[in-house]
Design an enzyme around this catalytic site. Structure first.
Site, PDB file in Angstrom:
ATOM      1  N   ARG A 210       0.828  -1.210   0.000  1.00 41.34           N
ATOM      2  CA  ARG A 210       0.000   0.000   0.000  1.00 41.34           C
ATOM      3  C   ARG A 210       0.865   1.265   0.000  1.00 41.34           C
ATOM      4  NH1 ARG A 210      -3.226   2.714   4.263  1.00 41.34           N
ATOM      5  NH2 ARG A 210      -5.018   3.706   3.270  1.00 41.34           N
TER       6      ARG A 210
ATOM      7  N   HIS B  64       0.435   4.311  -2.638  1.00 41.35           N
ATOM      8  CA  HIS B  64       0.202   5.693  -2.215  1.00 41.35           C
ATOM      9  C   HIS B  64       1.355   6.608  -2.609  1.00 41.35           C
ATOM     10  CE1 HIS B  64      -3.411   5.557   0.668  1.00 41.35           C
ATOM     11  NE2 HIS B  64      -3.423   4.457  -0.065  1.00 41.35           N
TER      12      HIS B  64
ATOM     13  N   ASN C 187      -3.431   9.085   4.104  1.00 40.16           N
ATOM     14  CA  ASN C 187      -2.194   8.537   4.674  1.00 40.16           C
ATOM     15  C   ASN C 187      -2.136   8.611   6.197  1.00 40.16           C
ATOM     16  OD1 ASN C 187      -1.309   8.145   2.030  1.00 40.16           O
ATOM     17  ND2 ASN C 187      -0.182  10.071   1.956  1.00 40.16           N
TER      18      ASN C 187
ATOM     19  N   HIS D 104      -6.368  -6.120  -2.280  1.00 39.53           N
ATOM     20  CA  HIS D 104      -7.060  -6.125  -0.993  1.00 39.53           C
ATOM     21  C   HIS D 104      -7.285  -7.543  -0.485  1.00 39.53           C
ATOM     22  CE1 HIS D 104      -8.927  -1.785  -1.133  1.00 39.53           C
ATOM     23  NE2 HIS D 104      -7.620  -1.791  -1.011  1.00 39.53           N
TER      24      HIS D 104
ATOM     25  N   ASP E 199     -10.257  -9.531   3.523  1.00 34.84           N
ATOM     26  CA  ASP E 199     -10.957 -10.712   3.006  1.00 34.84           C
ATOM     27  C   ASP E 199     -10.779 -11.854   3.992  1.00 34.84           C
ATOM     28  OD1 ASP E 199      -8.555 -12.058   2.496  1.00 34.84           O
ATOM     29  OD2 ASP E 199      -8.927 -12.329   0.355  1.00 34.84           O
TER      30      ASP E 199
END
Length: 317
Positions: free
Chosen positions: A60, A64, A92, A191, A236
């Site tokens: 991530r 970003h 962030n 994800h 998940d």
């Protein structure tokens, strides 16, 4: 003579321009720091072994970084009295993690090859190595990025897609960076690892109807209707493993974030999700290619930018 001088000047300008726009190469450090890639991989493996979630955090962090000014490590820069970085941007702040892992890796690499390997390349390699460490695909990472001397709080606030976006906004957000809808779905599939804060999914589990009732109830135990903003939920059902379960969850109306479920909600991307459910190898191939493409977003190369000694600050500051 005059024409020769002009020709020489043209050649010199062309050379300098070429240096500024040099191409990335997987072998960029082959001679200047041959142990860089193995050192980074070992450090990432150790960090993920210590905390599985760190793999998702490092992935991530790369995303970003790249969506704001390109893959230039601008996200790593600390605020100072005269400089505003990106760490306090809405997407962030209290959310992006892994800075200390990147700092540790940078120290290791600096001890091997001082002033050679950029923070931007370390972030990019750490993302790939994190996915591999969690059972996902590998891909070849082109290298040679340099580090920015600037950051953009405003761009971080405007360009990073949020968890409340509808499908059309998601497609538009990724299209603005050159990605197709299919690549957006593949990248969203990352994800499959990691966790999300209660504040990012509260509205979905209390207010939305395209959600499995038992799933919503279970998440409400983690995320109260008020308070507990930083309580965490897995994204998940197999969050410590990089797989295609994320997409199966979407078909079962068990997407945690609003933006997740938008990928399978009677819209244009349903068929892509179905493909990834049926064939994880296609998902792995697509996400690997999309990650390479993301790593190539507006890199600083040649003489642009710098190689930071300390990833948190611009050299000489």
């Amino acid at each position: 003579m005059a024409s020769l001088s002009l020709f020489s000047l043209f050649c010199m300008l062309s050379f300098l321009t070429g240096m500024g726009n040099a191409q990335l190469s997987p072998n960029f450090y082959a001679s200047t720091c041959p142990r860089a890639l193995s050192t980074i991989r070992t450090a990432v493996n150790n960090a993920v072994a210590k905390e599985r979630r760190m793999g998702a955090s490092l992935l991530r962090l790369h995303f970003h970084d790249c969506f704001v000014q390109g893959c230039d490590a601008s996200i790593l820069l600390d605020d100072t009295s005269s400089f505003t970085g990106e760490k306090t941007a809405g997407p962030n702040r209290n959310s992006v993690r892994g800075y200390e892992v990147i700092d540790s890796i940078k120290s290791l690499v600096e001890s091997l090859c001082p002033g050679v390997v950029s923070c931007a390349d370390i972030v990019t390699l750490a993302a790939r190595d994190s996915v591999v460490a969690l059972g996902g695909p590998s891909w070849t990472v082109p290298l040679g990025r340099r580090d920015s001397t600037t950051a953009s709080l405003s761009t971080a606030n405007s360009d990073l897609p949020g968890p409340g976006l509808d499908l059309s906004a998601l497609i538009s957000s990724f299209s603005n960076k050159g990605f197709t809808a299919r690549e957006m779905v593949a990248l969203s599939g990352t994800h499959t690892i990691g966790k999300a804060r209660c504040t990012t999914f509260r509205s979905r589990i209390y207010n939305e109807t395209n959600i499995d009732a038992a799933f919503a109830t279970s998440k409400q135990q983690i995320c109260p209707s008020s308070g507990g903003d930083d309580n965490l939920s897995d994204l998940d059902e197999t969050t410590a493993v990089f797989d295609n379960v994320y997409f199966r969850n979407l078909k079962e109306k068990k997407g945690l974030l609003h933006s997740d479920q938008q990928l399978y909600n009677g819209g244009s991307t349903d068929s892509i999700v179905d493909t990834y459910i049926t064939n994880s190898a296609i998902f792995f191939k697509d996400v690997a290619n999309a990650m390479i493409k993301m790593g190539n977003l507006s890199p600083l190369t040649g003489t642009n930018g710098e190689i930071r000694t300390d990833c948190k600050k611009i050299n000489g500051s």
